[in-house]
Structure formats: structure tokens, C-alpha cells
Motif scaffolding. Structure first.
Motif, PDB file in Angstrom:
ATOM      1  N   GLN A  45       0.792  -1.230   0.000  1.00  0.00           N
ATOM      2  CA  GLN A  45       0.000   0.000   0.000  1.00  0.00           C
ATOM      3  C   GLN A  45       0.827   1.285   0.000  1.00  0.00           C
ATOM      4  O   GLN A  45       0.743   2.104  -0.899  1.00  0.00           O
ATOM      5  N   ILE A  46       1.679   1.427   0.985  1.00  0.00           N
ATOM      6  CA  ILE A  46       2.361   2.703   1.155  1.00  0.00           C
ATOM      7  C   ILE A  46       3.313   2.995   0.002  1.00  0.00           C
ATOM      8  O   ILE A  46       3.451   4.123  -0.461  1.00  0.00           O
ATOM      9  N   LYS A  47       3.968   1.917  -0.501  1.00  0.00           N
ATOM     10  CA  LYS A  47       4.884   2.121  -1.634  1.00  0.00           C
ATOM     11  C   LYS A  47       4.134   2.546  -2.880  1.00  0.00           C
ATOM     12  O   LYS A  47       4.559   3.442  -3.611  1.00  0.00           O
ATOM     13  N   VAL A  48       2.992   1.916  -3.101  1.00  0.00           N
ATOM     14  CA  VAL A  48       2.191   2.241  -4.275  1.00  0.00           C
ATOM     15  C   VAL A  48       1.761   3.714  -4.214  1.00  0.00           C
ATOM     16  O   VAL A  48       1.845   4.443  -5.194  1.00  0.00           O
ATOM     17  N   ILE A  49       1.328   4.134  -3.026  1.00  0.00           N
ATOM     18  CA  ILE A  49       0.859   5.514  -2.879  1.00  0.00           C
ATOM     19  C   ILE A  49       1.968   6.523  -3.152  1.00  0.00           C
ATOM     20  O   ILE A  49       1.796   7.502  -3.877  1.00  0.00           O
ATOM     21  N   LYS A  50       3.143   6.257  -2.591  1.00  0.00           N
ATOM     22  CA  LYS A  50       4.257   7.193  -2.795  1.00  0.00           C
ATOM     23  C   LYS A  50       4.660   7.248  -4.257  1.00  0.00           C
ATOM     24  O   LYS A  50       4.892   8.324  -4.823  1.00  0.00           O
ATOM     25  N   ASP A  51       4.732   6.058  -4.866  1.00  0.00           N
ATOM     26  CA  ASP A  51       5.135   5.984  -6.261  1.00  0.00           C
ATOM     27  C   ASP A  51       4.119   6.712  -7.137  1.00  0.00           C
ATOM     28  O   ASP A  51       4.472   7.523  -8.000  1.00  0.00           O
ATOM     29  N   PHE A  52       2.853   6.418  -6.864  1.00  0.00           N
ATOM     30  CA  PHE A  52       1.778   7.048  -7.630  1.00  0.00           C
ATOM     31  C   PHE A  52       1.801   8.566  -7.447  1.00  0.00           C
ATOM     32  O   PHE A  52       1.703   9.324  -8.418  1.00  0.00           O
ATOM     33  N   GLY A  53       1.944   8.983  -6.200  1.00  0.00           N
ATOM     34  CA  GLY A  53       1.935  10.424  -5.896  1.00  0.00           C
ATOM     35  C   GLY A  53       3.063  11.155  -6.602  1.00  0.00           C
ATOM     36  O   GLY A  53       2.855  12.211  -7.210  1.00  0.00           O
ATOM     37  N   LEU A  54       4.268  10.590  -6.556  1.00  0.00           N
ATOM     38  CA  LEU A  54       5.412  11.244  -7.205  1.00  0.00           C
ATOM     39  C   LEU A  54       5.232  11.274  -8.721  1.00  0.00           C
ATOM     40  O   LEU A  54       5.538  12.281  -9.373  1.00  0.00           O
ATOM     41  N   SER A  55       4.712  10.181  -9.271  1.00  0.00           N
ATOM     42  CA  SER A  55       4.493  10.153 -10.719  1.00  0.00           C
ATOM     43  C   SER A  55       3.455  11.193 -11.110  1.00  0.00           C
ATOM     44  O   SER A  55       3.597  11.880 -12.126  1.00  0.00           O
TER      45      SER A  55
END
Ligand SMILES: Nc1ncnc2c1ncn2[C@@H]1O[C@H](COP(=O)(O)OP(=O)(O)O)[C@@H](O)[C@H]1O
Ligand SMILES: [Mg+2]
Lengths: 254, 307
Positions: A45-55
Motif C-alpha cells: 500500500q504505502i509504496k504504491v501511494i508514494k510511487d503514484f503520488g510522485l508520478s
């Protein structure tokens, strides 16, 4: 002084621009929505959110850069509002630098708003703020600054549609230069390697400014990596701005 | 002798061939000087090259050949523009600002300090009659208001030279009158004015000197009075008299114009005028008017252009 006047007016123009505000709100909304996205992806969850947010920051930064960078310049020329500026005791390069500085200010406000949203989401999910994301955010800003410099350069030369296309192509090539390099190295020359090499040397390597993967995976970033990437980006920006000013300096404002 | 306010020296401007267009010589070896304190009207039909000349003066365009000096300073230097105010043809101004914000923006470009800015903005708004709408967004301005705001920004630095491209074109009759008064007021202050128009009557009441341009070439310049008085004047007499009595005056039928009961005859010298007036009175006619017909700029224009 004149540069500052133009910059502040450009900033005022962009924050009074409804389309830009809408893109920004959409981006912020999307980053907030990523909480839902994270729900589906279980442990990651948290990795996906950070990755998505930065992208999202990178993509929307690109959109805003293309949108306001090209639009503000082209509007000025096409609607002939430039007549009332360029006829004042001001040098052409001061107009270019002023516009650019105003855009840079607008973009930093955009990036900060998106970054704060991401950190809030991060706080809600993880219960803490991951400051390790900031180097990636900073380099995203440098990347956007570089893109908007190219957008200004293109729009001093060609139509808005072509400028937008050229900027988009530059963005994509910029993220593919590593592949380009590999291609040239691995495959035999069929006569067009000179073109690929040309592109490789001219187009900035935007992957140098991409720390998304690294920060999401908590790979520690020594400060000099960020410093070098910043210097690399700034060099490109200075060169592109000088070229833009040179074009603008000779341009007939018809 | 003082340096001229404007010196245009062998100016040629050829528009380069853009997509599908042929190169176009819009200004062709134009020479012109405007003295300090003069009101100069730059006249010519649409497409004559007035706007191109003015845009080159204001360094929006670069000359193909020749140069321009403003008070003796090459116009490409930033310094030359400090003492100039410029109103473009059909000015376009940022819709997202208010009139007052825009004036503040232009005042800053002239590096006026805060208190000077405030004073100049109020003065200029007052001068062009825009003070009531100054805090509305420019997006909502009519063309006439835009023209007034354009004029206000041209005055913001209290310029020594005002360059105005078709300044009267978007104004209503009241606006035109106000504009003429403003020009004369500025002239009294010793300012130099350079304005273009394709409407000749615009120039007739206010210009000291005119230049007439056609197809990129300056075809005539001169004091307005000289250009007009050099011509043979004619005098028009309008009178009321029956047609049979009128016939006794001894003019060819073709030289008499009849409108209802009014008769009109145009005479070219004073003796004829005196004699005719005497004859009309003797025949119990009634004189309605005796009007000297000056040659108008319109006439000059037609002869210059017609060859
Ligand atoms: N940007 C341009 N490109 C090519 N030709 C132009 C351009 N602007 C004006 N022209 C041409 O130059 C000539 C002079 O135009 P202009 O200076 O606008 O005349 P005026 O202001 O006296 O009406 C016209 O024939 C016009 O068509
Ligand atoms: Mg014109």
C-alpha cells in the motif's frame, strides 16, 4: 527590477488562470484519491501511494509547464499585448527572464501544494511523514523547470500546437536517452546512428532527475547525487534560456 | 538648432516571406524628421505602411535598412524609450488585470517609485476619463475604454514624445473631441506628438505639419497651412432666387446647382464674387451664405494618390 515586474505579473496571470487552477486541483484530488488506490494493493500500500503520488506530480507538473509556459508566451504574441511591454525601456532578454521567473514561481507553488498533499496522505496511511521523499520532489521541480524552459524556447520559434508537441516529444526522449545509448551500443549502425547520437547528446537525460524509485525503495541518496543532478539541470536551463533570449532578441513582433 | 524629436533615416522594412506569403516591402526608403514641440500627423490610406513605420520606431520590428533616432538617441537603445509614450493601433491589454493594476505595471516598467506611481496613475486616469472604471477588470472594457486605457498607459511616464497609431479610431464623437483637447493641452506643455490616421479630418484641426505616405513612400510633407493655402481657393455662394431671374446672372447652366429653392454657384476669383453678389441683390434675390472653399486634405490626398 524590470525582470521582477514582469515575473510578478506573470505569476499573477497564472494564478488568475482558471485552467491552471483546475489542473492543479485535479492533481491534488488525484493524489488524495490514491488512498483508495492503496487499499487495493494490500501489503505494498504505502509504496504504491508514494510511487503514484510522485508520478502524478511529475506528469501534472509537465502538463502545467506545457500549458502555462506555451500559452502565456503565445498569448502575449498573438494577442499583441507584447506591444505595450516591448516598447517600454526594457531589453528583450529581460522579458524572457521575467516570464521564466514568473513561471518558475508559479510552478514552485504548484509543486509545494502537490507535495504537501502527498505528505498528508502519507501521514494518514503510515502515521508518519517520510521526509525521504523530498529529494525526489526537489528534482521533479528541477525537471519541470527544464521542461518549461524548452516550452518557452519552442514557442518563441513555432506555433503553439507544434510547441506543445515538441515539448512532449522532448519529455519522452529525455526519459529514453538511456535506452538510446544502449541501442547505439548494442545494435550495428544502419546509417542513422548519427541521428540517434545527435539526439542523445542534445536532449537532456531526464532520468538523471528521476529519484522516484530510489526514494520509494528507501535507497539512501548521498547528497552529491542530488547536487550533481541539480547542477546538470540548471546548466541545461541556462543554455536554453540564453538561446530563447537570442531568438527573441532578433524577433520581429509582427 | 535642437535635435529633432524623431529622425527616420532611409528606413526600409521588408516583411520576410512567411509560409505562402511573398516578401512585402511595407516601408520604402522613408526619410522624416519631426521637430521638438511639433504635432505631426502621419497620414495615408490603409496599408500605406504607417503602422509598420511606427512599430519600427518603437523597436517592435527591426529595420531592413536605415535607422531611427529619438531625441538624437538610436531607438534600439533602452534609454531612447524612457521619454516616449506609445499607443499601438487597436491596443490589446491583459484582461485579467484591472485598469489600475495595468497602469501600475507599466509605471513599474518605467521604474517610477511608489509615490510617483500613485500620483501618475490617478492623473492619467483622470486625463483620459477612466477613473470610474479603473478598478474593473479590463476583460469587461469596451473598445473605447480600451483605447482610453491605452492612452493612459502612454502618458504614465509623462513622456516628451507621444507616438500614437490611429488614436481616434475607436472613439465616439465625444471621445474624439476630448482627445483633441488633450492633444492641444499636451502641445501647450511643449510635448511632441506623432500620430497616424487614415482619416484626414482627424489631422486638420490639430496637426502643425503632416506627412503623407502611400505604398511605403513618403509622398509629401508640409505645414498644413501651406499645403492648403497653396491651392486656388474657390468661393461658394448660396442664394434664393427664381430660376428665370437666376438665368439673368449670365452663368452657364451647368455651373449652377439647384437644391429646392436654393441656388449654388462656385466662383474662383474675388471680382466675380463681388459682381455676382451685387447682381443677386439687384434682382431681389436673397443671399444665404458665402463660404470660401479651402482645399481640404482630402483633396490633396486624392491628387497625391491619383498622380
Ligand atoms: N506581418 C506582416 N507580414 C506581411 N505583410 C504585412 C504585415 N503587416 C503588414 N503587412 C503589409 O504591409 C503593408 C503596410 O501595412 P501597415 O504598415 O499596417 O499599413 P497602415 O498602418 O498604413 O495601414 C500592407 O500592405 C500590409 O498588408
Ligand atoms: Mg495601421
Amino acid at each position: 527590477m524590470s525582470v521582477l515586474t514582469i515575473a510578478m505579473n506573470t505569476f499573477r496571470e497564472s494564478i488568475r488562470n482558471r485552467v491552471m487552477i483546475n489542473i492543479l486541483l485535479f492533481a491534488v484530488g488525484l493524489i488524495l484519491l490514491s488512498i483508495v488506490l492503496g487499499e487495493w494493493s494490500l501489503g505494498e500500500q504505502i509504496k504504491v501511494i508514494k510511487d503514484f503520488g510522485l508520478s502524478a506530480m511529475s506528469i501534472f507538473g509537465l502538463l502545467i509547464a506545457i500549458f502555462i509556459g506555451i500559452r502565456l508566451m503565445v498569448q502575449e504574441l498573438e494577442q499583441r499585448t507584447i506591444y505595450l511591454i516591448a516598447s517600454k525601456p526594457i531589453r528583450r532578454w529581460e522579458i524572457v527572464l521575467g516570464k521564466y521567473s514568473g513561471l518558475a514561481l508559479t510552478l514552485i507553488v504548484n509543486v509545494i501544494l502537490m507535495a504537501v498533499t502527498l505528505l498528508v496522505v502519507n501521514l494518514i496511511i503510515e502515521g508518519r511523514i517520510d521526509l525521504g521523499l523530498l529529494p525526489a520532489v526537489f528534482l521533479i521541480y528541477i525537471e519541470i523547470l527544464l521542461i518549461v524552459a524548452f516550452a518557452l524556447f519552442f514557442s518563441s520559434l513555432m506555433s503553439p500546437q507544434l510547441s506543445a508537441l515538441a515539448t512532449l516529444i522532448l519529455y519522452m526522449l529525455g526519459h529514453l536517452t538511456n535506452f538510446l545509448y544502449e541501442y547505439i551500443r548494442v545494435f550495428p549502425d544502419k546509417g542513422f546512428h548519427w541521428l540517434l547520437k545527435g539526439i542523445y547528446y542534445i536532449v537532456p537525460n531526464l532520468e538523471k532527475l528521476n529519484l522516484k524509485m530510489a526514494v520509494v525503495d528507501h535507497v539512501p541518496q548521498p547528497p552529491h547525487v542530488v547536487a550533481w543532478a541539480t547542477a546538470y539541470g540548471l546548466c541545461y536551463i541556462v543554455i536554453v534560456l540564453i538561446l530563447t533570449a537570442a531568438v527573441f532578441n532578433k524577433k520581429d513582433l509582427k | 538648432m535642437a535635435v529633432p524629436a524623431v529622425k527616420i533615416d532611409h528606413l526600409t522594412k521588408i516583411y520576410s516571406a512567411d509560409l505562402g506569403k511573398k516578401p512585402m516591402c511595407a516601408v520604402d526608403d522613408l526619410n522624416l524628421e519631426v521637430e521638438q514641440g511639433e504635432v505631426f500627423a502621419f497620414l495615408g490610406p490603409n496599408g500605406a505602411g504607417k503602422t509598420t513605420t511606427i512599430k519600427t520606431m518603437m523597436r517592435l520590428l527591426f529595420p531592413t535598412r536605415g535607422f531611427v533616432e529619438i531625441f538624437g538617441i538610436p531607438n534600439l537603445s533602452v534609454k531612447a524609450m524612457r521619454s516616449v509614450g506609445f499607443l499601438p493601433e487597436q491596443p490589446q491589454i491583459y484582461g485579467y488585470l484591472t485598469g489600475r493594476e495595468f497602469l501600475d505595471f507599466t509605471a513599474r516598467l518605467f521604474r517610477l517609485d511608489r509615490s510617483t506611481r500613485k500620483k501618475r496613475i490617478d492623473d492619467c486616469l483622470e486625463q483620459v476619463g477612466l477613473i470610474k472604471r479603473a478598478d474593473g477588470l479590463i476583460r469587461g472594457y469596451s473598445r473605447g475604454m480600451m483605447q482610453r486605457l491605452g492612452l493612459a498607459q502612454a502618458l504614465i511616464n509623462d513622456p516628451e514624445l507621444l507616438v500614437l497609431d490611429e488614436p481616434m479610431s475607436n472613439l465616439d464623437p465625444v471621445g474624439r473631441k476630448e482627445f483633441r483637447d488633450l492633444i492641444l493641452e499636451l502641445k501647450d506643455k511643449g510635448k511632441t506628438l506623432f500620430f497616424s490616421s487614415h482619416i484626414l479630418s482627424d489631422a486638420e484641426m490639430i496637426a502643425d505639419r503632416v506627412g503623407i505616405v502611400n505604398q511605403g513612400r513618403l509622398v509629401n510633407t508640409g505645414k498644413l497651412r501651406d499645403l492648403i493655402e497653396a491651392q486656388i481657393r474657390s468661393i461658394e455662394i448660396t442664394f434664393i432666387m427664381t430660376p428665370d431671374k437666376t438665368a439673368k446672372l449670365g452663368f452657364e447652366q451647368a455651373n449652377i446647382v439647384q437644391q429646392d429653392e436654393h441656388m449654388l454657384v462656385r466662383l474662383e476669383n474675388d471680382a466675380d464674387v463681388q459682381r455676382t453678389i451685387g447682381d443677386i441683390m439687384r434682382l431681389d434675390g436673397r443671399i444665404v451664405s458665402v463660404v470660401p472653399q479651402k482645399r481640404t486634405l482630402e483633396d490633396i490626398f486624392m491628387t497625391e494618390l491619383g498622380g
